[in-house]
Design an enzyme around this catalytic site. Structure first.
Site, short mmCIF file in Angstrom:
data_model
loop_
_atom_site.label_atom_id
_atom_site.label_comp_id
_atom_site.label_asym_id
_atom_site.label_seq_id
_atom_site.Cartn_x
_atom_site.Cartn_y
_atom_site.Cartn_z
N ASN A 69 -10.97 -2.27 -5.46
CA ASN A 69 -10.18 -1.38 -6.31
C ASN A 69 -10.81 -1.14 -7.69
OD1 ASN A 69 -6.99 -2.62 -5.02
ND2 ASN A 69 -8.14 -0.81 -4.40
N ASP A 111 0.83 -1.21 0.00
CA ASP A 111 0.00 0.00 0.00
C ASP A 111 0.86 1.26 0.00
OD1 ASP A 111 -2.35 1.39 -0.03
OD2 ASP A 111 -2.78 1.15 2.11
C1 IPE Z 1 -5.53 -2.69 -0.29
O1 IPE Z 1 -5.13 -1.38 -0.48
C2 IPE Z 1 -5.51 -3.40 -1.60
C3 IPE Z 1 -4.20 -3.58 -2.23
C4 IPE Z 1 -3.05 -3.26 -1.72
C5 IPE Z 1 -4.24 -4.19 -3.52
P1 IPE Z 1 -6.19 -0.19 -0.60
O2 IPE Z 1 -5.43 1.06 -0.69
O3 IPE Z 1 -7.15 -0.49 -1.68
O4 IPE Z 1 -6.95 -0.32 0.81
P2 IPE Z 1 -7.87 0.71 1.59
O5 IPE Z 1 -8.99 1.08 0.69
O6 IPE Z 1 -7.03 1.88 1.93
O7 IPE Z 1 -8.33 -0.02 2.80
C1 IPE Z 2 -1.51 0.24 -3.40
O1 IPE Z 2 -1.27 1.61 -3.40
C2 IPE Z 2 -1.74 -0.32 -4.78
C3 IPE Z 2 -3.12 -0.71 -5.05
C4 IPE Z 2 -4.11 -0.68 -4.20
C5 IPE Z 2 -3.40 -1.16 -6.40
P1 IPE Z 2 -2.47 2.65 -3.44
O2 IPE Z 2 -2.84 2.90 -4.85
O3 IPE Z 2 -3.60 2.19 -2.57
O4 IPE Z 2 -1.78 3.92 -2.82
P2 IPE Z 2 -2.42 4.93 -1.75
O5 IPE Z 2 -2.88 4.10 -0.59
O6 IPE Z 2 -3.54 5.63 -2.42
O7 IPE Z 2 -1.29 5.84 -1.40
MG MG Z 3 -4.02 2.42 -0.60
#
Ligand code: IPE
Ligand code: IPE
Ligand code: MG
Length: 247
Positions: free
Chosen positions: A69, A21
């Protein structure tokens, strides 16, 4: 002193699961578009897979794309899917050379055909490798997975193949998409969020959790070794008392 050399080789987790993340925030910090962060995150993936091979972690599950997502802006979803195809295609020879066997969990049929094709190809090329099992969670949600398992069991009960008394933890394990893998001993989440976000709810029942503020594109080998060192300091009690464990 090299962090890697401090790791106790007799206490390496067999299976590590990671919620990668913070790509978006990392990109924002650089004044770049979120997608840039996803691209940079691939370099971290490469390093962590390599690190698993170096220290003998047999299973690595990476949460790459959740069911939730799909609700992100269309441009970002498309870019992530394109990145997935490009990365798998580019990295497969390297993975193969390192003895990595690729697996996926999640609703793979919901991915664009190009992704499914690329994944199938890589899975087939790497199918005989045994050094590291790399499990990509794609269009994955744990509630989706558990619900499907429950439905499969209900169908078997309804058709009389099994009885209600045959439903137990072992059968549940078998019905999940992770049936071929042991449960993770360690779950790592980067970026300072302290939540599980619908990831492996059943399988993480007794995992140790490690949270770090480091954003995924900055998470490299030494950060991974640090997480393993923290894990090695934990006492896993499984409901017993500390005295019972020590004896
Ligand atoms: C969790 O990250 C999913 C992945 C890393 C693929 P998100 O960024 O989607 O999670 P939330 O929404 O902050 O909980
Ligand atoms: C994790 O990074 C990757 C996926 C969930 C695909 P994020 O895209 O959630 O990055 P933040 O949490 O918005 O910084
Ligand atoms: Mg995230």
């Amino acid at each position: 002193m090299e962090l890697k050399s401090l790791i106790d080789k007799t206490n390496i987790p067999q299976h590590i699961a990671i919620i990668m993340d913070g790509n978006g925030r990392w990109a924002k910090q650089q004044g770049e578009d979120r997608i840039f962060g996803h691209h940079e995150g691939v370099n971290s993936v490469r390093e962590i897979v390599e690190a698993c091979g170096e220290i003998g972690v047999k299973f690595l599950t990476l949460y790459a794309f959740s069911t939730e997502n799909w609700n992100r802006p269309k441009d970002e979803v498309n870019a992530l899917m394109e990145l997935l195809v490009a990365t798998i295609s580019l990295e497969t020879p390297n993975l193969h050379k390192q003895g990595v066997k690729l697996h996926t969990i999640g609703d793979i049929e919901s991915l664009p055909e190009s992704c499914q094709k690329e994944l199938q190809e890589s899975i087939s090329i790497t199918k005989d490798n045994t050094r590291v099992n790399l499990i990509l969670a794609l269009s994955y949600s744990s509630k989706w997975e558990i619900m499907n398992a429950v439905k499969k069991i209900a169908i078997q009960v309804e058709s009389g193949t099994i009885k209600v008394k045959d439903v137990n933890n072992t059968l549940m394990d078998k019905m999940l998409t992770t049936s071929k893998f042991p449960d993770p001993e360690l779950m790592i989440r980067t970026s300072g969020e302290h939540r599980i976000s619908n990831f492996l709810l059943w399988q993480l029942a007794y995992a140790e959790f490690y949270f770090t503020d480091t954003l995924w594109p900055d998470f490299r080998k030494d950060d991974f070794f640090k997480a393993i060192l923290a894990y090695q300091k934990r006492e896993r009690r499984f409901g017993l008392t500390g005295e019972q464990i020590q004896n």
